[in-house]
Design a protein around this motif. Sequence first.
Motif, PDB file in Angstrom:
ATOM      1  N   ALA A   1     -12.711  -5.490   8.495  1.00 50.39           N
ATOM      2  CA  ALA A   1     -11.598  -4.722   9.061  1.00 50.39           C
ATOM      3  C   ALA A   1     -10.289  -5.479   8.906  1.00 50.39           C
ATOM      4  O   ALA A   1      -9.240  -4.883   8.587  1.00 50.39           O
ATOM      5  CB  ALA A   1     -11.872  -4.418  10.530  1.00 50.39           C
ATOM      6  N   TYR A   2     -10.316  -6.798   9.123  1.00 55.45           N
ATOM      7  CA  TYR A   2      -9.105  -7.582   8.944  1.00 55.45           C
ATOM      8  C   TYR A   2      -8.666  -7.609   7.477  1.00 55.45           C
ATOM      9  O   TYR A   2      -7.465  -7.669   7.183  1.00 55.45           O
ATOM     10  CB  TYR A   2      -9.305  -9.003   9.471  1.00 55.45           C
ATOM     11  N   ARG A   3      -9.625  -7.562   6.556  1.00 53.44           N
ATOM     12  CA  ARG A   3      -9.270  -7.481   5.133  1.00 53.44           C
ATOM     13  C   ARG A   3      -8.541  -6.172   4.833  1.00 53.44           C
ATOM     14  O   ARG A   3      -7.580  -6.142   4.047  1.00 53.44           O
ATOM     15  CB  ARG A   3     -10.520  -7.592   4.272  1.00 53.44           C
ATOM     16  N   ILE A   4      -8.992  -5.087   5.451  1.00 52.02           N
ATOM     17  CA  ILE A   4      -8.330  -3.790   5.260  1.00 52.02           C
ATOM     18  C   ILE A   4      -6.900  -3.850   5.797  1.00 52.02           C
ATOM     19  O   ILE A   4      -5.949  -3.369   5.158  1.00 52.02           O
ATOM     20  CB  ILE A   4      -9.135  -2.675   5.952  1.00 52.02           C
ATOM     21  N   ALA A   5      -6.741  -4.443   6.978  1.00 54.51           N
ATOM     22  CA  ALA A   5      -5.397  -4.577   7.551  1.00 54.51           C
ATOM     23  C   ALA A   5      -4.516  -5.443   6.669  1.00 54.51           C
ATOM     24  O   ALA A   5      -3.337  -5.112   6.429  1.00 54.51           O
ATOM     25  CB  ALA A   5      -5.490  -5.164   8.955  1.00 54.51           C
ATOM     26  N   GLN A   6      -5.049  -6.562   6.180  1.00 52.29           N
ATOM     27  CA  GLN A   6      -4.263  -7.468   5.359  1.00 52.29           C
ATOM     28  C   GLN A   6      -3.822  -6.802   4.065  1.00 52.29           C
ATOM     29  O   GLN A   6      -2.715  -7.049   3.576  1.00 52.29           O
ATOM     30  CB  GLN A   6      -5.066  -8.737   5.055  1.00 52.29           C
ATOM     31  N   ALA A   7      -4.666  -5.941   3.508  1.00 49.95           N
ATOM     32  CA  ALA A   7      -4.290  -5.227   2.285  1.00 49.95           C
ATOM     33  C   ALA A   7      -3.061  -4.347   2.522  1.00 49.95           C
ATOM     34  O   ALA A   7      -2.195  -4.208   1.641  1.00 49.95           O
ATOM     35  CB  ALA A   7      -5.463  -4.377   1.795  1.00 49.95           C
ATOM     36  N   GLN A   8      -2.964  -3.761   3.709  1.00 51.36           N
ATOM     37  CA  GLN A   8      -1.789  -2.958   4.023  1.00 51.36           C
ATOM     38  C   GLN A   8      -0.545  -3.831   4.170  1.00 51.36           C
ATOM     39  O   GLN A   8       0.539  -3.484   3.685  1.00 51.36           O
ATOM     40  CB  GLN A   8      -2.030  -2.174   5.314  1.00 51.36           C
ATOM     41  N   VAL A   9      -0.696  -4.965   4.864  1.00 47.28           N
ATOM     42  CA  VAL A   9       0.434  -5.880   5.026  1.00 47.28           C
ATOM     43  C   VAL A   9       0.953  -6.326   3.665  1.00 47.28           C
ATOM     44  O   VAL A   9       2.172  -6.375   3.428  1.00 47.28           O
ATOM     45  CB  VAL A   9       0.033  -7.094   5.888  1.00 47.28           C
ATOM     46  N   GLU A  10       0.053  -6.635   2.767  1.00 50.44           N
ATOM     47  CA  GLU A  10       0.468  -7.066   1.426  1.00 50.44           C
ATOM     48  C   GLU A  10       1.239  -5.966   0.704  1.00 50.44           C
ATOM     49  O   GLU A  10       2.219  -6.238   0.004  1.00 50.44           O
ATOM     50  CB  GLU A  10      -0.761  -7.489   0.627  1.00 50.44           C
TER      51      GLU A  10
ATOM     52  N   ALA B   1      -8.720  -2.522  11.579  1.00 52.92           N
ATOM     53  CA  ALA B   1      -8.341  -2.104  10.230  1.00 52.92           C
ATOM     54  C   ALA B   1      -6.972  -1.437  10.215  1.00 52.92           C
ATOM     55  O   ALA B   1      -6.223  -1.534   9.229  1.00 52.92           O
ATOM     56  CB  ALA B   1      -9.390  -1.144   9.675  1.00 52.92           C
ATOM     57  N   ASP B   2      -6.614  -0.790  11.316  1.00 54.50           N
ATOM     58  CA  ASP B   2      -5.331  -0.096  11.445  1.00 54.50           C
ATOM     59  C   ASP B   2      -4.263  -1.027  12.017  1.00 54.50           C
ATOM     60  O   ASP B   2      -3.405  -0.605  12.800  1.00 54.50           O
ATOM     61  CB  ASP B   2      -5.527   1.140  12.338  1.00 54.50           C
ATOM     62  N   ASN B   3      -4.334  -2.310  11.632  1.00 52.34           N
ATOM     63  CA  ASN B   3      -3.340  -3.302  12.058  1.00 52.34           C
ATOM     64  C   ASN B   3      -3.199  -3.352  13.573  1.00 52.34           C
ATOM     65  O   ASN B   3      -2.099  -3.400  14.116  1.00 52.34           O
ATOM     66  CB  ASN B   3      -1.980  -3.033  11.396  1.00 52.34           C
TER      67      ASN B   3
ATOM     68  N   ALA C   1     -10.034   2.135   1.879  1.00 59.49           N
ATOM     69  CA  ALA C   1      -9.712   2.360   3.285  1.00 59.49           C
ATOM     70  C   ALA C   1      -8.247   2.036   3.560  1.00 59.49           C
ATOM     71  O   ALA C   1      -7.563   2.762   4.296  1.00 59.49           O
ATOM     72  CB  ALA C   1     -10.620   1.513   4.170  1.00 59.49           C
ATOM     73  N   ALA C   2      -7.761   0.942   2.963  1.00 67.34           N
ATOM     74  CA  ALA C   2      -6.351   0.572   3.151  1.00 67.34           C
ATOM     75  C   ALA C   2      -5.433   1.661   2.609  1.00 67.34           C
ATOM     76  O   ALA C   2      -4.420   1.999   3.241  1.00 67.34           O
ATOM     77  CB  ALA C   2      -6.071  -0.757   2.460  1.00 67.34           C
TER      78      ALA C   2
END
Length: 265
Positions: free
Chosen positions: A38-47, A156-158, A9-10
């Motif tokens: 959803a927050y895990r998906i967002a965090q993966a993008q930030v990383e 999920a979309d930050n 998803a990320a």
Amino acid sequence: MSSDQVQGAAQRLLEAYRSGTPIDPLTPEFAQAELSTAYRIAQAQVEQWEKDGDTVKGHKVGLASAAIQRQMGVDQPDFGHLTASMFHLEHQPIPAATYIQPRIEPETAFVLGRPLTGPGVTIADAVRAVEFVLPALEIVDSRIRDWKIGIFDTIADNASSGGVVLGSRPVLLRDVDLRLTGCTLHINGELVATGAGGAVLGSPLNSLVWLANTVGPLGVTLEPGHVVLPGSMTKAFPISPGDSIVANMSGLGSVSAILGERAEQ
């Protein structure tokens, strides 16, 4: 949910950023998932952004006012990360190609002078941590097609983060009552909305406390120098290439943004 599903998803959202093409909502795939996923998906993008050289410069609280919650069909706030690449200068055209389906929101912006680490943060702690306040405009954007989002999609979309324009007149917290700060929002010279700071969880400071106490258990500290956007004083308004936006806030002054013409990019 599996790590593969989270990473998948990320990656779809990251590709939407790169291509400018929105994706279908994530909610059907993650219908049984907790919001923590959803927050895990967002965090993966930030990383991934940090690996690519971007830097976290703050956080935003989304869905903080009743107007925004009604508009988005949700019943609770969420949060996202603000990175260095999201900040734009006043009076400088913002590249329209950066965004897919942008909307504008007027907000106050807290700049922190001390760290805030939850849980257990109080209003008194938040007041001590704020160095100064600025008027701000947030450009929210969705990588989900046609803004067909639920709470899982936007988290999920930050938190549907896009861009930030800060005003340049810092004001000390003791010199303004943010609950009573009135706001007018103009797009291309037309008044489109009025609002007040009290629309943001009763006070933008309540939003700051909520954020610190929400991210603290996740191992996140709100750092000195970071910017916190507590939420919009009005509903969000779509903007198009060439639009000029001005927000006037009593006690804080004004802030303006220009979305560049897409043909210039």
